[in-house]
Scaffold this active site. Structure first.
Site, PDB file in Angstrom:
ATOM      1  N   GLU A   1      12.025  -3.393  -7.876  1.00  0.00           N
ATOM      2  CA  GLU A   1      12.176  -2.290  -6.943  1.00  0.00           C
ATOM      3  C   GLU A   1      12.766  -0.774  -7.238  1.00  0.00           C
ATOM      4  O   GLU A   1      13.904  -0.776  -7.474  1.00  0.00           O
ATOM      5  CB  GLU A   1      13.011  -2.540  -5.655  1.00  0.00           C
ATOM      6  CG  GLU A   1      12.466  -3.794  -5.047  1.00  0.00           C
ATOM      7  CD  GLU A   1      11.486  -3.452  -3.896  1.00  0.00           C
ATOM      8  OE1 GLU A   1      11.207  -2.264  -3.774  1.00  0.00           O
ATOM      9  OE2 GLU A   1      11.039  -4.697  -3.345  1.00  0.00           O
TER      10      GLU A   1
ATOM     11  N   ALA B   1       0.746  -1.315  -0.012  1.00  0.00           N
ATOM     12  CA  ALA B   1       0.118  -0.003  -0.109  1.00  0.00           C
ATOM     13  C   ALA B   1       0.884   1.216   0.027  1.00  0.00           C
ATOM     14  O   ALA B   1       0.524   2.352  -0.554  1.00  0.00           O
ATOM     15  CB  ALA B   1      -1.043   0.056   1.331  1.00  0.00           C
TER      16      ALA B   1
END
Ligand SMILES: *[C@@H]1O[C@H](CO)[C@@H](O)[C@H](O)[C@H]1NC(C)=O
Ligand SMILES: *[C@@H]1O[C@H](CO)[C@@H](O)[C@H](O)[C@H]1NC(C)=O
Ligand SMILES: *[C@@H]1O[C@H](CO)[C@@H](O)[C@H](O)[C@H]1NC(C)=O
Ligand SMILES: *[C@@H]1O[C@H](CO)[C@@H](O)[C@H](O)[C@H]1NC(C)=O
Length: 431
Positions: free
Chosen positions: A387, A184
């Site tokens: 990432e 989130a």
């Protein structure tokens, strides 16, 4: 009369109290940069992470990328003592997290008001994301199909788009599936997914024409809308979903969606504490959000050539398996991942790090139940975790970096799409 005069003051005080207190749960928390010297330092930090409930914002790589670690005031002394005892170099990064977050909120407020920006030049809310998907599906009906994939635990509609010049009917084309915001708090991943749509649909460049014509695309910008909205309204560093299973635990909500897939479920890199950020849940695919990703994969598994599960942050391109076993095509996985990383590196800002590419267990630490591993295990040949850069500011990547991250990451996605497509021709020949 007197009461009426007081009202605005009372309201102002209440608002002031609310906004001043928004990040107070992080009072006394600090982040630290930890410079890992070798693999053994990495293991020590990983053990401390579990023992002291550290929140590792960025996983470091020995001799190259610093770890960024948040620690509670209760565990701070123990954490720093352990680092000192093992002679691991460290320094304070953020001393006052609530203040840092309030400053970021103020900055975002200005950023939003200073001029009209496109949805991917900003940190949009879930409603704005869905509005954008609807608007482009409406404007480009021959190219874009909007899919309502189902509801999140809190009944938000999870939408994705399919982009295809042939309405997904031409099986000689591979499918590129990318998703974002499964964790989130990783806000900068959402714009990257939206910008990919923009490049393929609204802003096609000549040099990208082959990508639109030769490949079908599935883009799911917000996998975990409940957690995502919660980071905006309540707890900025929320990572999990927002499910609630009172039969399991009545205190804590949510699970780590990226440990919830049915692949070596609940074995490595997970916590049995239902309140932990790496709690995988009581059952694989307990979450409607992960079932939606699974169902997309299974519906198109014969054609999805590459899956990209986008995270923030740390400059990594990782592939399976999280248990250190390499898939049979690991040389190709490395080739496509490394080419993508090198492309992004060639466009990066001087202050950004270089991408590291490799098996997720070898480069970072062992995991189970990840989206990356599930995709690989069900038969997607090129299944990656990406990432993105954090620019040293954790999950609060300054908004002026969004354009750069969008731009450079798209170029990386483009080369990974072309290269994985070469292998697709092979894959089709062999069946
Ligand atoms: C694509 O195919 C689906 C059925 O699979 C159909 O419902 C839809 O209208 C088609 N879209 C276009 C743009 O042709
Ligand atoms: C979602 O909607 C269903 C059906 O209306 C309802 O039973 C359920 O309680 C809702 N869930 C939440 C978390 O609001
Ligand atoms: C929920 O889990 C936490 C962490 O293990 C524990 O402290 C708490 O007592 C549990 N609550 C219930 C009601 O099970
Ligand atoms: C690691 O995980 C993969 C995918 O689930 C599995 O095929 C492999 O057997 C596992 N390796 C070991 C040593 O458990």
């Amino acid at each position: 009369m007197a009461a009426r005069n007081l009202l605005p003051i009372v309201i102002a005080l209440c608002l002031g109290a609310v906004s001043a207190g928004k990040h107070d749960i992080y009072s006394g928390y600090t982040t630290h940069k930890v410079s890992l010297r070798d693999r053994s330092d990495q293991d020590i930090l990983h053990d401390l992470e579990l023992k002291l409930d550290l929140d590792v914002w960025q996983h470091g790589f020995p001799g190259d990328v610093d770890s960024i670690v948040m620690v509670s005031p209760q565990n701070k002394d123990e954490f720093l003592n352990q680092l000192d005892k093992n002679e691991i170099p460290h320094s304070v990064d953020i001393e006052d997290i609530p203040k840092e977050f309030e400053e970021f909120d103020a900055k975002m407020d200005l950023w939003r008001r200073s001029r009209q920006r496109k949805v991917f030049e900003n940190y949009p809310r879930h409603g704005e994301v869905n509005d954008y998907l609807e608007s482009i599906a409406e404007a480009y009906p021959d190219l874009v199909t909007l899919v309502d994939a189902g509801l999140s635990f809190e009944n938000r509609t999870i939408k994705y788009v399919k982009i295809s010049t042939t309405n997904f009917t031409d099986s000689s084309k591979p499918i590129y599936f990318l998703d974002a915001t499964i964790h989130a708090r990783e806000w900068v991943t959402t714009p990257v997914a939206l910008f990919s749509i923009y490049r393929l649909v609204e802003n096609l460049r000549d040099e990208d024409r082959d990508l639109r014509e030769g490949i079908d695309w599935i883009v799911l910008p917000v996998v975990n809308p409940d957690g995502f909205e919660y980071t905006h309204t309540n707890t900025r560093l929320w990572r999990r979903t927002r499910s609630y299973y009172p039969q399991v635990n009545t205190t804590c909500y949510g699970v780590d969606a990226n440990r919830n897939f049915d692949v070596s479920f609940n074995t490595l890199g997970v916590s049995s504490n239902p309140c932990s950020d790496t709690y995988p849940s009581h059952a694989a695919f307990s979450e409607p959000e992960t079932r939606i990703v699974r169902d997309i994969m299974l519906e198109y598994v014969d054609r999805i050539q590459i899956y990209l599960n986008i995270h923030s942050h740390g400059y990594y391109i990782l592939y399976g398996y999280g248990n250190l076993t390499l898939p049979a095509n690991s040389a190709q996985l490395y080739h496509v991942g490394a080419t993508m990383g090198a492309k992004i590196d060639s466009l990066k800002l001087p202050e950004a790090g270089f991408y590291r590419v490799g098996n997720s267990g070898m480069v970072l630490y062992s995991t189970s139940g990840s989206a990356q591993d599930y995709g690989q295990a069900v038969g997607i040949p090129f299944s990656y975790t990406l990432e993105l850069p954090g620019y040293g500011r954790g999950f609060q990547v300054p908004p002026e970096y969004i354009d750069q991250i969008n731009f450079e990451t798209w170029e990386g996605i483009a080369v990974s799409a072309r290269l994985s497509r070469l292998y697709y021709n092979d894959r089709k020949k062999n069946v």
